[in-house]
Motif scaffolding. Structure first.
Motif, PDB file in Angstrom:
ATOM      1  N   TYR A 296     -16.003 -69.432  33.486  1.00  0.00           N
ATOM      2  CA  TYR A 296     -15.609 -68.166  32.862  1.00  0.00           C
ATOM      3  C   TYR A 296     -14.163 -68.243  32.390  1.00  0.00           C
ATOM      4  O   TYR A 296     -13.842 -67.821  31.274  1.00  0.00           O
ATOM      5  CB  TYR A 296     -15.782 -67.018  33.853  1.00  0.00           C
ATOM      6  CG  TYR A 296     -15.459 -65.658  33.285  1.00  0.00           C
ATOM      7  CD1 TYR A 296     -16.466 -64.863  32.726  1.00  0.00           C
ATOM      8  CD2 TYR A 296     -14.165 -65.151  33.297  1.00  0.00           C
ATOM      9  CE1 TYR A 296     -16.175 -63.617  32.194  1.00  0.00           C
ATOM     10  CE2 TYR A 296     -13.865 -63.912  32.769  1.00  0.00           C
ATOM     11  CZ  TYR A 296     -14.873 -63.150  32.220  1.00  0.00           C
ATOM     12  OH  TYR A 296     -14.577 -61.919  31.687  1.00  0.00           O
ATOM     13  N   TRP A 297     -13.275 -68.779  33.212  1.00  0.00           N
ATOM     14  CA  TRP A 297     -11.864 -68.916  32.829  1.00  0.00           C
ATOM     15  C   TRP A 297     -11.733 -69.788  31.588  1.00  0.00           C
ATOM     16  O   TRP A 297     -10.974 -69.461  30.660  1.00  0.00           O
ATOM     17  CB  TRP A 297     -11.070 -69.504  33.992  1.00  0.00           C
ATOM     18  CG  TRP A 297      -9.676 -69.906  33.624  1.00  0.00           C
ATOM     19  CD1 TRP A 297      -8.614 -69.087  33.412  1.00  0.00           C
ATOM     20  CD2 TRP A 297      -9.217 -71.247  33.392  1.00  0.00           C
ATOM     21  NE1 TRP A 297      -7.492 -69.828  33.077  1.00  0.00           N
ATOM     22  CE2 TRP A 297      -7.839 -71.156  33.059  1.00  0.00           C
ATOM     23  CE3 TRP A 297      -9.814 -72.502  33.447  1.00  0.00           C
ATOM     24  CZ2 TRP A 297      -7.065 -72.280  32.775  1.00  0.00           C
ATOM     25  CZ3 TRP A 297      -9.045 -73.630  33.168  1.00  0.00           C
ATOM     26  CH2 TRP A 297      -7.688 -73.504  32.823  1.00  0.00           C
ATOM     27  N   ARG A 298     -12.460 -70.882  31.553  1.00  0.00           N
ATOM     28  CA  ARG A 298     -12.393 -71.777  30.400  1.00  0.00           C
ATOM     29  C   ARG A 298     -12.913 -71.090  29.132  1.00  0.00           C
ATOM     30  O   ARG A 298     -12.395 -71.298  28.035  1.00  0.00           O
ATOM     31  CB  ARG A 298     -13.182 -73.052  30.666  1.00  0.00           C
ATOM     32  CG  ARG A 298     -12.589 -73.946  31.756  1.00  0.00           C
ATOM     33  CD  ARG A 298     -13.314 -75.263  31.850  1.00  0.00           C
ATOM     34  NE  ARG A 298     -12.730 -76.127  32.879  1.00  0.00           N
ATOM     35  CZ  ARG A 298     -13.245 -76.289  34.100  1.00  0.00           C
ATOM     36  NH1 ARG A 298     -14.390 -75.664  34.425  1.00  0.00           N
ATOM     37  NH2 ARG A 298     -12.656 -77.070  34.975  1.00  0.00           N
ATOM     38  N   GLN A 299     -13.925 -70.267  29.280  1.00  0.00           N
ATOM     39  CA  GLN A 299     -14.526 -69.629  28.111  1.00  0.00           C
ATOM     40  C   GLN A 299     -13.696 -68.469  27.586  1.00  0.00           C
ATOM     41  O   GLN A 299     -13.491 -68.340  26.371  1.00  0.00           O
ATOM     42  CB  GLN A 299     -15.935 -69.120  28.436  1.00  0.00           C
ATOM     43  CG  GLN A 299     -16.622 -68.413  27.269  1.00  0.00           C
ATOM     44  CD  GLN A 299     -18.046 -67.980  27.578  1.00  0.00           C
ATOM     45  OE1 GLN A 299     -18.574 -68.284  28.656  1.00  0.00           O
ATOM     46  NE2 GLN A 299     -18.675 -67.282  26.653  1.00  0.00           N
ATOM     47  N   TYR A 300     -13.194 -67.619  28.483  1.00  0.00           N
ATOM     48  CA  TYR A 300     -12.546 -66.374  28.050  1.00  0.00           C
ATOM     49  C   TYR A 300     -11.021 -66.431  28.117  1.00  0.00           C
ATOM     50  O   TYR A 300     -10.350 -65.791  27.299  1.00  0.00           O
ATOM     51  CB  TYR A 300     -13.055 -65.201  28.888  1.00  0.00           C
ATOM     52  CG  TYR A 300     -14.490 -64.857  28.603  1.00  0.00           C
ATOM     53  CD1 TYR A 300     -14.828 -64.066  27.506  1.00  0.00           C
ATOM     54  CD2 TYR A 300     -15.515 -65.327  29.426  1.00  0.00           C
ATOM     55  CE1 TYR A 300     -16.149 -63.750  27.231  1.00  0.00           C
ATOM     56  CE2 TYR A 300     -16.842 -65.018  29.159  1.00  0.00           C
ATOM     57  CZ  TYR A 300     -17.154 -64.232  28.064  1.00  0.00           C
ATOM     58  OH  TYR A 300     -18.467 -63.930  27.789  1.00  0.00           O
ATOM     59  N   ALA A 332      -5.699 -79.039  47.640  1.00  0.00           N
ATOM     60  CA  ALA A 332      -5.349 -78.090  46.583  1.00  0.00           C
ATOM     61  C   ALA A 332      -5.467 -78.829  45.258  1.00  0.00           C
ATOM     62  O   ALA A 332      -4.809 -79.845  45.043  1.00  0.00           O
ATOM     63  CB  ALA A 332      -3.943 -77.545  46.775  1.00  0.00           C
ATOM     64  N   GLU A 333      -6.303 -78.308  44.378  1.00  0.00           N
ATOM     65  CA  GLU A 333      -6.618 -79.013  43.130  1.00  0.00           C
ATOM     66  C   GLU A 333      -6.442 -78.077  41.944  1.00  0.00           C
ATOM     67  O   GLU A 333      -6.776 -76.893  42.020  1.00  0.00           O
ATOM     68  CB  GLU A 333      -8.054 -79.528  43.196  1.00  0.00           C
ATOM     69  CG  GLU A 333      -8.491 -80.338  41.988  1.00  0.00           C
ATOM     70  CD  GLU A 333      -9.877 -80.920  42.174  1.00  0.00           C
ATOM     71  OE1 GLU A 333     -10.722 -80.724  41.266  1.00  0.00           O
ATOM     72  OE2 GLU A 333     -10.134 -81.546  43.232  1.00  0.00           O
ATOM     73  N   VAL A 334      -5.941 -78.635  40.848  1.00  0.00           N
ATOM     74  CA  VAL A 334      -5.729 -77.855  39.629  1.00  0.00           C
ATOM     75  C   VAL A 334      -7.004 -77.864  38.790  1.00  0.00           C
ATOM     76  O   VAL A 334      -7.665 -78.896  38.645  1.00  0.00           O
ATOM     77  CB  VAL A 334      -4.557 -78.426  38.812  1.00  0.00           C
ATOM     78  CG1 VAL A 334      -4.394 -77.649  37.494  1.00  0.00           C
ATOM     79  CG2 VAL A 334      -3.264 -78.376  39.624  1.00  0.00           C
ATOM     80  N   ILE A 335      -7.351 -76.702  38.238  1.00  0.00           N
ATOM     81  CA  ILE A 335      -8.480 -76.567  37.320  1.00  0.00           C
ATOM     82  C   ILE A 335      -7.933 -76.639  35.901  1.00  0.00           C
ATOM     83  O   ILE A 335      -7.087 -75.842  35.514  1.00  0.00           O
ATOM     84  CB  ILE A 335      -9.214 -75.226  37.526  1.00  0.00           C
ATOM     85  CG1 ILE A 335      -9.699 -75.102  38.966  1.00  0.00           C
ATOM     86  CG2 ILE A 335     -10.371 -75.092  36.545  1.00  0.00           C
ATOM     87  CD1 ILE A 335     -10.218 -73.707  39.305  1.00  0.00           C
ATOM     88  N   TYR A 336      -8.402 -77.609  35.146  1.00  0.00           N
ATOM     89  CA  TYR A 336      -7.944 -77.787  33.774  1.00  0.00           C
ATOM     90  C   TYR A 336      -9.004 -77.311  32.782  1.00  0.00           C
ATOM     91  O   TYR A 336     -10.182 -77.227  33.095  1.00  0.00           O
ATOM     92  CB  TYR A 336      -7.626 -79.261  33.502  1.00  0.00           C
ATOM     93  CG  TYR A 336      -6.433 -79.776  34.268  1.00  0.00           C
ATOM     94  CD1 TYR A 336      -5.144 -79.603  33.765  1.00  0.00           C
ATOM     95  CD2 TYR A 336      -6.585 -80.427  35.490  1.00  0.00           C
ATOM     96  CE1 TYR A 336      -4.037 -80.075  34.462  1.00  0.00           C
ATOM     97  CE2 TYR A 336      -5.496 -80.900  36.199  1.00  0.00           C
ATOM     98  CZ  TYR A 336      -4.216 -80.718  35.683  1.00  0.00           C
ATOM     99  OH  TYR A 336      -3.132 -81.172  36.383  1.00  0.00           O
ATOM    100  N   GLN A 337      -8.563 -77.009  31.573  1.00  0.00           N
ATOM    101  CA  GLN A 337      -9.485 -76.633  30.511  1.00  0.00           C
ATOM    102  C   GLN A 337     -10.430 -77.793  30.183  1.00  0.00           C
ATOM    103  O   GLN A 337     -10.055 -78.944  30.279  1.00  0.00           O
ATOM    104  CB  GLN A 337      -8.706 -76.247  29.250  1.00  0.00           C
ATOM    105  CG  GLN A 337      -8.186 -74.846  29.269  1.00  0.00           C
ATOM    106  CD  GLN A 337      -9.284 -73.794  29.022  1.00  0.00           C
ATOM    107  OE1 GLN A 337     -10.448 -74.130  28.785  1.00  0.00           O
ATOM    108  NE2 GLN A 337      -8.910 -72.539  29.105  1.00  0.00           N
TER     109      GLN A 337
END
Length: 337
Positions: A296-300, A332-337
């Motif tokens: 959802y974060w990647r889409q919007y 702890a991991e980063v979420i990338y596009q």
């Protein structure tokens, strides 16, 4: 976010740095409203603080589910299925339905009968039977909510609840007022829903501690976020819950089952300019879970997020890399596009 300089709140914790280089007069106040302790700190006048309390009280008097004089109570106990809303309630419902649409109902303003059955609104907490939930679920179809301007039409038996968005909406109203008054520095804490304006009294970004979900003292942080001019709002399964027969049941409901959401998460923090959006998405993405919430974060876009899983791992979106410092011992991991 409760005690100045120590702990403020349920879902996030504000760290206030004490100092001597104060160039502005700061007003500070705490008061009870919207079923929580609200803390206000701002560079302004006593009148500004009083008006903040008035704005919150007026909204609460419109959206309370239990106050028989509130607009929402009258909606839920309507004689006809079509009613006319005030501008404020119409806007709040409009904002919530927009999130319901994009999250496919993960945020659902029509879940009040379910929350009532579980006792989270009356404090008579219990586990409803499968038969009871099955009878209630057809009354919670948010797609049956018809809002046209200020005219609202609901199916028979449907009841609304703005508990997932009202505090965030209140923070938006207050922030708008303060900006109109020329206030350059403020922190508004709505019992875990934080809104920051400008920098703190030391001229630095506000530091918001994200609560460690396993710390019942609310003294320890899962991480610390630097924040300015935005909402920081967390929904967590640790906030309101009860135990029965050795099983813990929390208050964040999955509208497809009528049961507490089992998404593998214990908390979701949303960071964005809109308080109502942050409030609604923190609930919706909790229900959706890490994988769907990340999609959802990647889409919007338009917001950042911090997910904490049941096994203590953290995942946060890349827009927070420079200003969020996770502190839990686990991954702890980063979420990338």
């Amino acid at each position: 976010m409760r005690y100045l300089g120590c702990v403020l709140g349920i879902s996030a914790i504000l760290l206030i740095m004490a100092g001597c280089s104060v160039s502005k007069v700061y007003q500070e106040r705490q008061f009870l409203a919207m079923d929580t302790l609200i803390s206000v700190e701002l560079s302004g006048t006593e009148e500004n603080v009083q008006q903040i309390q008035t704005i919150i009280d007026e909204l609460e008097n419109k959206v309370s589910t239990t106050n028989q004089n509130s607009e929402l109570y009258q909606i839920n106990h309507r004689m006809a299925n079509t009613v006319v809303l005030s501008d404020t309630v119409a806007q709040l419902l409009h904002d919530e339905l927009e999130i319901s649409e994009t999250t496919n109902g993960a945020l659902n303003p029509a879940l009040y009968p379910i929350s009532l059955a579980w006792g989270f609104t009356t404090e008579n907490k219990r586990v409803p039977s499968e038969q009871e939930l099955a009878a209630l679920l057809p009354k919670t179809n948010w797609r049956q909510i018809q809002l046209s301007g200020n005219q609202l039409t609901l199916m028979e038996g449907m009841e609304l609840d703005f508990g997932a968005t009202a505090k965030g909406f209140a923070s938006d109203l207050c922030a708008t007022y303060l900006r109109e008054q020329g206030v350059k520095s403020a922190l508004l804490d709505f019992g875990g829903n934080v809104y920051t304006i400008g920098d703190n009294k030391e001229g630095e970004m506000w530091k918001i501690g994200i609560r460690d979900p396993w710390d019942e003292t609310a003294q320890n942080f899962a991480g610390v976020l630097e924040s300015t001019n935005e909402a920081v709002i967390t929904s967590g399964s640790y906030e309101r819950y009860f135990e029965q027969d050795g099983v813990r049941y929390h208050h964040i409901m999955d509208g497809t089952t009528g049961m507490p959401a089992q998404s593998g998460l214990v908390s979701v923090t949303i960071v964005c300019e809109s308080g109502v959006k942050a409030d609604g998405l923190s609930t919706a993405l909790f229900v959706m879970g890490l994988e769907e919430g990340s999609k959802y974060w990647r889409q919007y876009g338009g917001f950042e997020a911090i997910f904490i899983t049941e096994n203590g791992e953290q995942y946060y979106t890349e827009g927070l890399i420079q200003r969020y410092e996770p502190s839990l011992e686990k991954k702890a991991e980063v979420i990338y596009q």
